[in-house]
Design a protein around this motif. Structure first.
Motif, PDB file in Angstrom:
ATOM      1  N   GLY A 658      80.097 101.624   4.256  1.00 31.64           N
ATOM      2  CA  GLY A 658      80.604 102.385   5.667  1.00 31.64           C
ATOM      3  C   GLY A 658      81.756 102.993   5.750  1.00 31.64           C
ATOM      4  O   GLY A 658      82.703 102.422   4.878  1.00 31.64           O
ATOM      5  N   TRP A 659      81.846 104.248   6.172  1.00 32.92           N
ATOM      6  CA  TRP A 659      82.952 105.174   6.049  1.00 32.92           C
ATOM      7  C   TRP A 659      83.293 105.569   7.225  1.00 32.92           C
ATOM      8  O   TRP A 659      82.725 105.870   8.272  1.00 32.92           O
ATOM      9  CB  TRP A 659      82.423 106.334   5.146  1.00 32.92           C
ATOM     10  CG  TRP A 659      82.474 106.087   3.801  1.00 32.92           C
ATOM     11  CD1 TRP A 659      81.173 105.693   3.083  1.00 32.92           C
ATOM     12  CD2 TRP A 659      83.295 106.262   2.566  1.00 32.92           C
ATOM     13  NE1 TRP A 659      81.429 105.562   1.723  1.00 32.92           N
ATOM     14  CE2 TRP A 659      82.545 106.024   1.176  1.00 32.92           C
ATOM     15  CE3 TRP A 659      84.521 106.599   2.483  1.00 32.92           C
ATOM     16  CZ2 TRP A 659      83.176 105.991   0.373  1.00 32.92           C
ATOM     17  CZ3 TRP A 659      85.443 106.727   1.403  1.00 32.92           C
ATOM     18  CH2 TRP A 659      84.490 106.485   0.162  1.00 32.92           C
ATOM     19  N   PHE A 660      84.627 105.971   7.483  1.00 37.30           N
ATOM     20  CA  PHE A 660      85.160 106.860   8.546  1.00 37.30           C
ATOM     21  C   PHE A 660      86.159 107.743   8.247  1.00 37.30           C
ATOM     22  O   PHE A 660      87.117 107.269   7.514  1.00 37.30           O
ATOM     23  CB  PHE A 660      85.662 106.084   9.906  1.00 37.30           C
ATOM     24  CG  PHE A 660      86.060 106.991  10.922  1.00 37.30           C
ATOM     25  CD1 PHE A 660      85.073 107.590  11.666  1.00 37.30           C
ATOM     26  CD2 PHE A 660      87.115 106.875  11.418  1.00 37.30           C
ATOM     27  CE1 PHE A 660      85.454 108.348  12.727  1.00 37.30           C
ATOM     28  CE2 PHE A 660      87.669 107.783  12.480  1.00 37.30           C
ATOM     29  CZ  PHE A 660      86.720 108.524  13.020  1.00 37.30           C
ATOM     30  N   VAL A 661      86.140 108.877   8.581  1.00 40.57           N
ATOM     31  CA  VAL A 661      87.291 109.836   8.457  1.00 40.57           C
ATOM     32  C   VAL A 661      87.782 110.420   9.785  1.00 40.57           C
ATOM     33  O   VAL A 661      87.098 110.672  10.850  1.00 40.57           O
ATOM     34  CB  VAL A 661      86.979 111.174   7.647  1.00 40.57           C
ATOM     35  CG1 VAL A 661      88.008 112.046   7.543  1.00 40.57           C
ATOM     36  CG2 VAL A 661      86.120 110.801   6.218  1.00 40.57           C
ATOM     37  N   GLY A 662      88.953 110.055  10.096  1.00 42.00           N
ATOM     38  CA  GLY A 662      89.650 110.368  11.335  1.00 42.00           C
ATOM     39  C   GLY A 662      90.504 111.776  10.988  1.00 42.00           C
ATOM     40  O   GLY A 662      91.243 111.499  10.096  1.00 42.00           O
ATOM     41  N   ILE A 663      90.178 112.633  11.737  1.00 38.10           N
ATOM     42  CA  ILE A 663      91.159 113.677  11.896  1.00 38.10           C
ATOM     43  C   ILE A 663      91.596 113.867  13.147  1.00 38.10           C
ATOM     44  O   ILE A 663      91.488 114.112  14.144  1.00 38.10           O
ATOM     45  CB  ILE A 663      90.295 114.892  11.672  1.00 38.10           C
ATOM     46  CG1 ILE A 663      89.263 114.850  10.502  1.00 38.10           C
ATOM     47  CG2 ILE A 663      90.892 116.251  11.736  1.00 38.10           C
ATOM     48  CD1 ILE A 663      88.258 115.982  10.404  1.00 38.10           C
ATOM     49  N   VAL A 670      91.481 108.225   5.968  1.00 33.85           N
ATOM     50  CA  VAL A 670      90.007 107.784   5.796  1.00 33.85           C
ATOM     51  C   VAL A 670      89.978 106.288   5.378  1.00 33.85           C
ATOM     52  O   VAL A 670      90.942 105.735   4.792  1.00 33.85           O
ATOM     53  CB  VAL A 670      89.690 108.463   4.278  1.00 33.85           C
ATOM     54  CG1 VAL A 670      88.299 107.955   3.799  1.00 33.85           C
ATOM     55  CG2 VAL A 670      89.754 109.999   4.258  1.00 33.85           C
ATOM     56  N   THR A 671      88.767 105.693   5.928  1.00 42.82           N
ATOM     57  CA  THR A 671      88.590 104.016   5.686  1.00 42.82           C
ATOM     58  C   THR A 671      87.366 103.835   5.169  1.00 42.82           C
ATOM     59  O   THR A 671      86.412 104.513   5.474  1.00 42.82           O
ATOM     60  CB  THR A 671      88.826 103.340   7.139  1.00 42.82           C
ATOM     61  OG1 THR A 671      87.490 104.077   8.026  1.00 42.82           O
ATOM     62  CG2 THR A 671      89.975 103.566   7.777  1.00 42.82           C
ATOM     63  N   PRO A 696      86.567 100.798  12.966  1.00 45.03           N
ATOM     64  CA  PRO A 696      87.546  99.930  13.694  1.00 45.03           C
ATOM     65  C   PRO A 696      88.966  99.906  13.046  1.00 45.03           C
ATOM     66  O   PRO A 696      89.970  99.696  13.467  1.00 45.03           O
ATOM     67  CB  PRO A 696      86.843  98.724  13.859  1.00 45.03           C
ATOM     68  CG  PRO A 696      85.451  99.056  13.713  1.00 45.03           C
ATOM     69  CD  PRO A 696      85.192 100.171  12.967  1.00 45.03           C
ATOM     70  N   ILE A 697      89.143 100.063  11.867  1.00 46.65           N
ATOM     71  CA  ILE A 697      90.114  99.818  11.250  1.00 46.65           C
ATOM     72  C   ILE A 697      91.067 101.091  11.414  1.00 46.65           C
ATOM     73  O   ILE A 697      92.333 100.981  11.861  1.00 46.65           O
ATOM     74  CB  ILE A 697      90.064  99.765   9.577  1.00 46.65           C
ATOM     75  CG1 ILE A 697      89.288  98.772   9.037  1.00 46.65           C
ATOM     76  CG2 ILE A 697      91.572  99.976   8.922  1.00 46.65           C
ATOM     77  CD1 ILE A 697      89.145  98.587   7.537  1.00 46.65           C
ATOM     78  N   PHE A 698      90.513 102.362  11.558  1.00 50.86           N
ATOM     79  CA  PHE A 698      91.243 103.496  12.142  1.00 50.86           C
ATOM     80  C   PHE A 698      91.557 103.300  13.421  1.00 50.86           C
ATOM     81  O   PHE A 698      92.770 103.654  13.897  1.00 50.86           O
ATOM     82  CB  PHE A 698      90.249 104.773  11.942  1.00 50.86           C
ATOM     83  CG  PHE A 698      90.818 105.955  12.481  1.00 50.86           C
ATOM     84  CD1 PHE A 698      91.948 106.696  12.027  1.00 50.86           C
ATOM     85  CD2 PHE A 698      90.483 106.113  13.963  1.00 50.86           C
ATOM     86  CE1 PHE A 698      92.290 107.948  12.649  1.00 50.86           C
ATOM     87  CE2 PHE A 698      91.004 107.460  14.481  1.00 50.86           C
ATOM     88  CZ  PHE A 698      91.912 108.185  13.997  1.00 50.86           C
TER      89      PHE A 698
END
Length: 771
Positions: A658-663, A670-671, A696-698
């Motif tokens: 599972g990935w998420f990139v927050g800009i 990046v998580t 959710p970490i971000f």
């Protein structure tokens, strides 16, 4: 009377001869020690050129301590940094005549000699002066037992007198406080202050000074972390000594005696404390940097990270790092529970499951036993023998000790999800937080710089960027219907169940990317070209090889987290990718520059754009939509984040990652979440999708930043204003249905080849002739 005198003379003579003999014996014994028959004594020249091992300090962007590299946890400070009450406590407790003697208390030395030699009494005690203790701290002891104690004491007295001749009293106190051992393998007052109270020595309070000075008598027994009651009693003894010798009035001493011991304990050991993965990466980089000739000592020798007391200035922000680690722990504890409950009794990590058997056969111990010719049963018997081990647990941060076999331990650890998170400034590339895993003590593999995983849909923005950059209008539409590509093993990319599989329903690029529509991503790749997309990826900062296959549209490429973070920096850095920066400069212990920023990053100031400004602004609008109404919408709905945020979620095949990139305007984050065993994924997309596992970490990280006004410059920043012409190019409906005539003449084929065939027209023969 005469008889008594005769008798007295009879006894005096032998007593006198005995005393003279003892004196001569002592002189000879002393001379034998002085001239080195019992081991070499440091010369005055050696003492004048003392070089003590010092810990290398790793500092954050505000020059606050992150951690240390050391054999002995020691760092030196100046006399002016010692508060007066610390000096008073030390002298009152350890050596009240410090300013009067020449380094040796002769009465104490004679007491040790006669009680140890004549009475064989090992309890003769110390009576050491501060200078004698310094001699011991500097040069150690190499003998034990009754004779050894006397030899050591005499050697130390010789060294102490030499120290007193060379150094002033202030210099002696400075050396003593910089070298004396405190509890928990800590050397020197500065290291002890930072470890036990998280303050610099100059900021120590009276009670804190008394606690640390009190621990010198027996640094384990009076360790305030392990034995607070013992430490409190000893603290009160120190305060009373200060009263007895006029350093403190009785009233203040009584008030201070009532104060409880309050610790703010900081771990600086390599596998504990703040940012251990970051520190390990810094150590790895330093090993390479300091090998280079230009970064060596003036005499050509290499610097020793564990002895030379270097200062490493880094880009990390300690507070942001704490927020990142807290956010990760809070989420991962809950996610682990979801993960285990969802699998129940069918968990793939249980013994005799294929993933467990495969992992067992990868064990070094299994391979060693197999090479000895043991049967599978014998190997299993050997691996089933229990032993005591400390286990990681989300419920107990200290870890719990249990008796487990190797197979039990393998099963236990295979169930754990791991995580990674990196946050950096997109303009400078400076890394602000770096969480390489869930707990460095048990999982030392760094998922940011060491690991390469499939990146899932976080690769899609690269595909769309390449398409726009090569002329595809932002309002291009594609049908959501799945297509089977016959020349790619009949590969049929599909969408999640909430996306209609409709040949007449078309999504705009923004709608397709914000909702992570797989079928459209592959069609965009088809129109743009695989080679074009890979070239675009490399322009944006990817150095890893990318296989030329259609599945890269869905993120089949294996990349590191740090590469992925770099790829997203151009979207908020005027289209220019930033180089991730760890270290800004390196100094020696005296503050002399070893390596500057320019030395370390000669090519960091790259200004070459990865794509046009119009492409950047359009892509940013696409990814804002991902947060506002797409797959990352829970940032708004669940976590109530109102910041300027764009982003992209990602989930890989079989829910393995599972990935998420927050800009955000001033931060790229990046998580990642997944199991280190890539045979094991999440049990369902609902749990494993990036929006649930990584996002959710971000979200928790940003909630913490939002609550801290010191980070308003980050959290309240706004994106650049999008140019009117770009907004006009995006002004179209998110979806549209095909019209009657298009439906009438549209092919109903559900299959095609991915490799484009050259179209033949009536003039194709003319084209061939010209060629």
């Amino acid at each position: 009377m005469k008889l008594n005198k005769k008798r007295l003379k009879k006894f005096i003579k032998p007593i006198g001869f005995s005393l003279l003999g003892l004196l001569l014996a002592f002189i000879c014994f002393y001379a034998s020690i002085y001239f080195g028959l019992w081991g070499k004594i440091p010369s005055s020249e050696t003492i004048a050129d003392l070089k003590q091992s010092q810990a290398t300090q790793i500092l954050d962007r505000n020059e606050d301590l992150i951690g240390k590299l050391y054999i002995y946890d020691r760092q030196s400070i100046k006399y002016s940094d010692f508060p007066q009450h610390l000096l008073d406590a030390l002298i009152a407790t350890e050596d009240v005549r410090f300013y009067e003697h020449n380094g040796v208390d002769n009465k104490s030395l004679l007491r040790v000699f006669f009680k140890s030699i004549l009475l064989s009494d090992d309890s003769s005690g110390g009576g050491s002066t501060i200078t004698l203790q310094l001699a011991k701290n500097l040069f150690g002891r190499d003998r034990s037992g009754a004779i050894g104690l006397v030899v050591n004491k005499i050697k130390e007295s010789i060294v102490a007198k030499r120290i007193e001749k060379i150094y002033s009293k202030k210099e002696i106190l400075t050396m003593y406080l910089n070298t004396v051992p405190f509890p928990d393998n800590t050397y020197g007052i500065e290291s002890a202050s930072e470890k036990f109270f998280n303050v610099r020595t100059k900021d120590l309070s009276l009670v804190q000074s008394a606690i640390l000075v009190g621990s010198l008598k027996a640094n384990h027994y009076y360790n305030p972390r392990l034995f607070p009651d013992n430490a409190k009693q000893r603290k009160n003894v120190v305060l009373q000594q200060m009263v007895n010798y006029g350093y403190l009035d009785t009233e203040k001493a009584n008030v201070t005696k009532q104060e409880d011991i309050v610790l703010d304990y900081e771990f600086y050991a390599p596998n504990q404390g703040l940012a251990p993965y970051f520190r390990a990466e810094i150590k790895k980089q330093l090993d390479t940097i300091l090998e280079q000739k230009q970064f060596r000592k003036p005499n050509g020798d290499k610097y020793n990270l564990f002895h030379d007391g270097l200062k490493i200035y880094t880009t990390l922000d300690n507070t942001m790092q704490r927020y990142a680690e807290e956010a990760m722990r809070e989420h991962m504890k809950d996610l682990q529970n979801q993960y285990e409950r969802a699998y129940g009794k069918n968990a793939p990590w249980l013994k005799n499951k294929p993933a467990f058997i495969a992992a067992k056969k990868r064990l070094e111990r299994y391979k060693a036993l197999k090479s000895q010719g043991l049967s599978e049963k014998d190997i299993n018997d050997s691996l089933s023998k229990p032993y005591e081990t400390e286990l990681f647990s989300w419920d107990d941060e200290k870890g719990e000790v249990q008796s487990l076999s190797t197979l039990d331990s393998l099963e236990y650890y295979m169930k754990f999800l791991n995580a990674g998170m990196i946050s950096l400034d997109p303009k400078s590339g400076e890394i602000r937080s770096y969480v390489g895993g869930i707990d460095y003590r048990y999982f030392q593999f760094d998922h940011i710089s060491q690991s390469k995983r499939q990146v899932g849909s976080t690769f899609k923005p690269i595909v769309y960027t390449a398409a726009l950059e090569n002329g595809m209008p932002p309002c291009t539409y594609f049908p959501t219907k799945a297509i089977t590509y016959t020349d790619v093993d009949n590969w049929t990319p599909t969408n999640s169940s909430d996306i209609p599989d409709d040949d007449n329903l078309n999504y705009s690029l923004e709608k397709a990317l914000s909702n992570s529509v797989n079928t459209v991503a592959v069609k965009v790749l088809y129109e743009t070209g695989i080679e074009t997309v890979i070239n675009q990826a490399h322009k944006m900062g990817i150095k890893s090889d990318i296989e030329e296959v259609p599945s890269i549209a869905l993120g089949s490429a294996n990349l590191s987290m740090i590469e992925l973070a770099k790829v997203y920096t151009p979207y908020v850095n005027e289209s220019v990718p930033s180089t991730p920066i760890f270290i800004t400069k390196i100094e020696d212990k005296n503050g002399n520059l070893i390596a500057s920023f320019e030395d370390l990053y000669p090519k960091a100031k790259n200004k070459e754009k990865a794509f046009k400004d119009e492409t950047r602004q359009a892509m940013l609008e696409f990814m804002k939509a991902t947060v506002n109404e797409g797959t990352a919408n829970r940032l708004r709905s669940k976590y109530q984040l109102n910041n300027a945020i764009a982003g992209k979620t990602g989930t890989t095949q079989d829910n393995k990652d599972g990935w998420f990139v927050g800009i955000t305007p001033k931060l790229i984050t990046v998580t990642w979440v997944g199991n280190d065993n890539q045979q094991i994924g999440f049990s369902s997309t609902g749990i494993g999708q990036g929006a649930n596992s990584a996002l959710p970490i971000f979200a928790k990280y940003f909630q913490k930043l939002n609550s801290d006004s010191n980070y308003n410059a980050i959290t309240q920043a706004s994106f650049e204003e999008t140019a009117p012409e770009v907004l006009n190019s995006l002004d179209c409906e998110p979806t549209k249905k095909d019209g009657f005539f298009k439906r009438l003449f549209k092919s109903d084929k559900d299959t095609k080849t991915f490799e484009k065939k050259e179209k033949k027209g009536i003039f194709s023969w003319l084209k061939k002739k010209k060629e």
